[in-house]
Scaffold this motif. Structure first.
Motif, PDB file in Angstrom:
ATOM      1  N   ILE A   5      32.276   6.880 -44.740  1.00 27.60           N
ATOM      2  CA  ILE A   5      32.171   8.069 -43.889  1.00 27.60           C
ATOM      3  C   ILE A   5      32.799   9.247 -44.625  1.00 27.60           C
ATOM      4  CG2 ILE A   5      32.914   9.125 -41.717  1.00 27.60           C
ATOM      5  CD1 ILE A   5      32.951   6.324 -40.496  1.00 27.60           C
ATOM      6  N   LYS A   7      33.637  13.561 -44.119  1.00 20.25           N
ATOM      7  CA  LYS A   7      33.689  14.734 -43.237  1.00 20.25           C
ATOM      8  C   LYS A   7      33.096  15.931 -43.970  1.00 20.25           C
ATOM      9  CE  LYS A   7      36.790  17.645 -40.525  1.00 20.25           C
ATOM     10  NZ  LYS A   7      35.964  17.721 -39.363  1.00 20.25           N
ATOM     11  N   TRP A  14      30.046  14.638 -39.478  1.00 17.21           N
ATOM     12  CA  TRP A  14      30.504  13.460 -40.195  1.00 17.21           C
ATOM     13  C   TRP A  14      29.275  12.774 -40.775  1.00 17.21           C
ATOM     14  CZ3 TRP A  14      35.603  12.304 -40.864  1.00 17.21           C
ATOM     15  CH2 TRP A  14      36.511  13.033 -40.100  1.00 17.21           C
ATOM     16  N   LEU A  28      33.812  11.693 -35.510  1.00 19.81           N
ATOM     17  CA  LEU A  28      34.247  10.514 -36.255  1.00 19.81           C
ATOM     18  C   LEU A  28      34.042   9.260 -35.419  1.00 19.81           C
ATOM     19  CD1 LEU A  28      35.564   9.155 -38.689  1.00 19.81           C
ATOM     20  CD2 LEU A  28      37.795   9.734 -37.699  1.00 19.81           C
TER      21      LEU A  28
END
Length: 82
Positions: A5, A7, A14, A28
């Motif tokens: 993942i 940002k 995300w 998230l």
């Protein structure tokens, strides 16, 4: 499959990276939920005789897009790798 993942503060999104594929999420929590569901499905028992549409084309996942290697920033959360 490498899954992680990232940002994107510029777009307030995300990104879940899955090798060369990415999917965007608004939070998230949504991204982590998707990764958890994806991981459980990948690790589930599978029959070798299964049939169906196994296509992984962009049409299959309308919110995904091929990974632009130059657009990857430094804010990455590594979750798993194979």
């Amino acid at each position: 499959m490498n899954i992680y993942i990232e940002k994107d503060p510029a777009q307030n999104l995300w990104w879940v990276h899955m090798d060369l594929w990415i999917a965007s999420f608004r939070s998230l929590t949504e991204a982590e939920s998707f990764v958890e569901r994806l991981s459980s499905r990948m690790n589930a028992p599978h029959s070798l005789g299964a049939t169906g549409n196994n296509s992984l084309s962009p049409e299959t996942f309308p919110n995904s897009q091929p990974l632009d290697q130059h657009a990857v920033s430094g804010s990455v959360k590594k979750l798993s790798h194979a």
